[in-house]
Design a protein around this motif. Sequence first.
Motif, short mmCIF file in Angstrom:
data_model
loop_
_atom_site.label_atom_id
_atom_site.label_comp_id
_atom_site.label_asym_id
_atom_site.label_seq_id
_atom_site.Cartn_x
_atom_site.Cartn_y
_atom_site.Cartn_z
N ASN A 148 0.82 -1.22 0.00
CA ASN A 148 0.00 0.00 0.00
C ASN A 148 0.85 1.27 0.00
N LEU A 149 1.98 1.24 0.71
CA LEU A 149 2.80 2.44 0.84
C LEU A 149 3.77 2.65 -0.32
N LEU A 150 4.25 1.54 -0.92
CA LEU A 150 5.28 1.67 -1.95
C LEU A 150 4.82 1.23 -3.33
N LEU A 151 4.28 0.02 -3.43
CA LEU A 151 4.02 -0.56 -4.74
C LEU A 151 2.79 0.02 -5.42
N GLN A 152 1.65 0.02 -4.71
CA GLN A 152 0.41 0.48 -5.35
C GLN A 152 0.44 1.95 -5.76
N PRO A 153 0.95 2.88 -4.93
CA PRO A 153 1.03 4.27 -5.41
C PRO A 153 1.89 4.40 -6.67
N LEU A 154 2.96 3.61 -6.72
CA LEU A 154 3.83 3.66 -7.90
C LEU A 154 3.13 3.10 -9.13
N ILE A 155 2.39 2.01 -8.95
CA ILE A 155 1.77 1.32 -10.08
C ILE A 155 0.50 2.02 -10.53
N TYR A 156 -0.45 2.22 -9.58
CA TYR A 156 -1.76 2.74 -9.95
C TYR A 156 -1.71 4.24 -10.25
N SER A 157 -1.13 5.01 -9.34
CA SER A 157 -1.17 6.46 -9.49
C SER A 157 -0.23 6.93 -10.60
N LYS A 158 1.01 6.45 -10.59
CA LYS A 158 2.00 6.94 -11.54
C LYS A 158 1.78 6.39 -12.95
N SER A 159 1.42 5.10 -13.04
CA SER A 159 1.34 4.49 -14.37
C SER A 159 0.11 4.93 -15.15
N VAL A 160 -1.03 5.08 -14.50
CA VAL A 160 -2.25 5.44 -15.22
C VAL A 160 -2.67 6.89 -14.96
N LYS A 161 -1.84 7.64 -14.21
CA LYS A 161 -2.08 9.07 -13.99
C LYS A 161 -3.45 9.35 -13.39
N ALA A 162 -3.73 8.71 -12.26
CA ALA A 162 -5.01 8.92 -11.57
C ALA A 162 -4.75 9.01 -10.07
N HIS A 163 -5.59 9.78 -9.38
CA HIS A 163 -5.45 9.95 -7.93
C HIS A 163 -5.85 8.65 -7.21
N PRO A 164 -5.16 8.29 -6.11
CA PRO A 164 -5.52 7.06 -5.39
C PRO A 164 -6.97 6.99 -4.96
N ILE A 165 -7.56 8.14 -4.51
CA ILE A 165 -8.97 8.14 -4.11
C ILE A 165 -9.85 7.84 -5.32
N GLU A 166 -9.51 8.41 -6.44
CA GLU A 166 -10.24 8.18 -7.68
C GLU A 166 -10.19 6.70 -8.06
N ILE A 167 -9.02 6.10 -7.93
CA ILE A 167 -8.85 4.68 -8.25
C ILE A 167 -9.68 3.81 -7.31
N LEU A 168 -9.65 4.14 -6.01
CA LEU A 168 -10.42 3.38 -5.02
C LEU A 168 -11.90 3.40 -5.33
N LEU A 169 -12.45 4.58 -5.65
CA LEU A 169 -13.88 4.69 -5.96
C LEU A 169 -14.24 3.90 -7.21
N VAL A 170 -13.38 3.97 -8.21
CA VAL A 170 -13.63 3.24 -9.45
C VAL A 170 -13.65 1.73 -9.20
N ILE A 171 -12.70 1.25 -8.41
CA ILE A 171 -12.61 -0.19 -8.12
C ILE A 171 -13.84 -0.65 -7.34
N ILE A 172 -14.30 0.16 -6.36
CA ILE A 172 -15.49 -0.20 -5.58
C ILE A 172 -16.72 -0.28 -6.49
N MET A 219 -3.49 13.67 -16.53
CA MET A 219 -2.96 13.00 -17.72
C MET A 219 -2.25 13.97 -18.65
N ASP A 220 -2.44 15.26 -18.42
CA ASP A 220 -1.82 16.28 -19.26
C ASP A 220 -0.53 16.81 -18.66
N SER A 221 0.01 16.08 -17.67
CA SER A 221 1.23 16.52 -17.01
C SER A 221 2.37 16.61 -18.01
N LYS A 222 3.11 17.71 -17.95
CA LYS A 222 4.18 17.94 -18.92
C LYS A 222 5.39 17.03 -18.68
N ASP A 223 5.46 16.46 -17.46
CA ASP A 223 6.62 15.61 -17.18
C ASP A 223 6.47 14.22 -17.76
#
Length: 383
Positions: free
Chosen positions: A297-321, A363-367
Amino acid sequence: MHLVFRLLKPFTGLIIVALMAWYFSDLLLYIIIAAVLSVVSRPMARYLKTLQFRKLRFSHSAAALTLLIVILIAVSFMLFFVPLINRQALMISSIDTVAVSNYFSGFLTDIEGLLATYNILPAGQSLNSYIEEQLIQLIGIINFGSIFGGLISTTGTIFMGTFTVLFLTFFFLSDETLLRNSVMAIVPENNQEGFGQVLSDSRVLLTRYLLGVVFELISMMTIISITLSILGIPNALLIGFLGGLMNIIPYLGPLIGASIGIVLGVVSVLSMGTFDQLWTTILFILLTFSGANLIDNLLLQPLIYSKSVKAHPIEILLVIIMAGKLAGIGGMILAIPVYTIIRLMLRQFLSHSRIVAALTRSMDSKDDEHIVGAHTADENNKE
């Protein structure tokens, strides 16, 4: 009437596509599995294309070699874990139920009194006899003839499904534009450019997501297996494999994995007759899964879910539910990839909407240079 027809025309197409997907759901599942396998193994195929042994190049056989490596990995896993599962089945059959009953008689008596207090257990019936009756009824329900017939039917289905998936995966690896061109063939000409951008961006995001999920599963399997082995828990490898594999189910996976791990640990203790180690084994398994889940929860999921698909963790949680409520565990597994594609389509075709702009701002992040140049790279590859 002409305006109404223009508005209904795209929805009619979507309805037809949805009905076709529902009717051919098994074929659609094969295509999805093959697409996932091709995406995960594509870096290997690209690497093999660059290899050269003297005058021999692997550019034309890279897809076949990659598929062969994937098959060898899958077969190796089966050869390694099937004996462990078979040994677990033998452990279950070797449990001395009389010894277990005698050792836990006091504990069972307390539970029996508690169940009788709340009228869960019929009056005058012991817990042992009640469990025995339930087992006899369960065995009586089972029809071994139908199970054998069903096993033969299932084996044929699995063989056909495996062949179809491998066949599709090979051609997806051989021609990276095959899946894209198949989708673009049914897209109206006036939307070709927009859908092309969506496919290019989704390829980049989903590739990172799927590779991240594979890394997460391997990491969790390794952490759980090594920790349980150090603690001296029997069947640590099998518990670690199944427990880590359950992490493919977001949020609920660790709970399911921990439950499976506890059952396997308890069976091992009971089969060996070391009843005094039962509660220690359960505690160690719970602590191991809790620690592994904390790392996840602290290391892997934020890196995978938030960084890879460019979505907020709360947003991801609601979508999964919501996906779990609509389609169960399967919906939870597919929630993030499907939601990513939907966000990309909304960003491409409804970017003027304030709600869409808010949902796709990350998703429009310049980085993120990979997504910015994804469409250009695809166009260059096609040329």
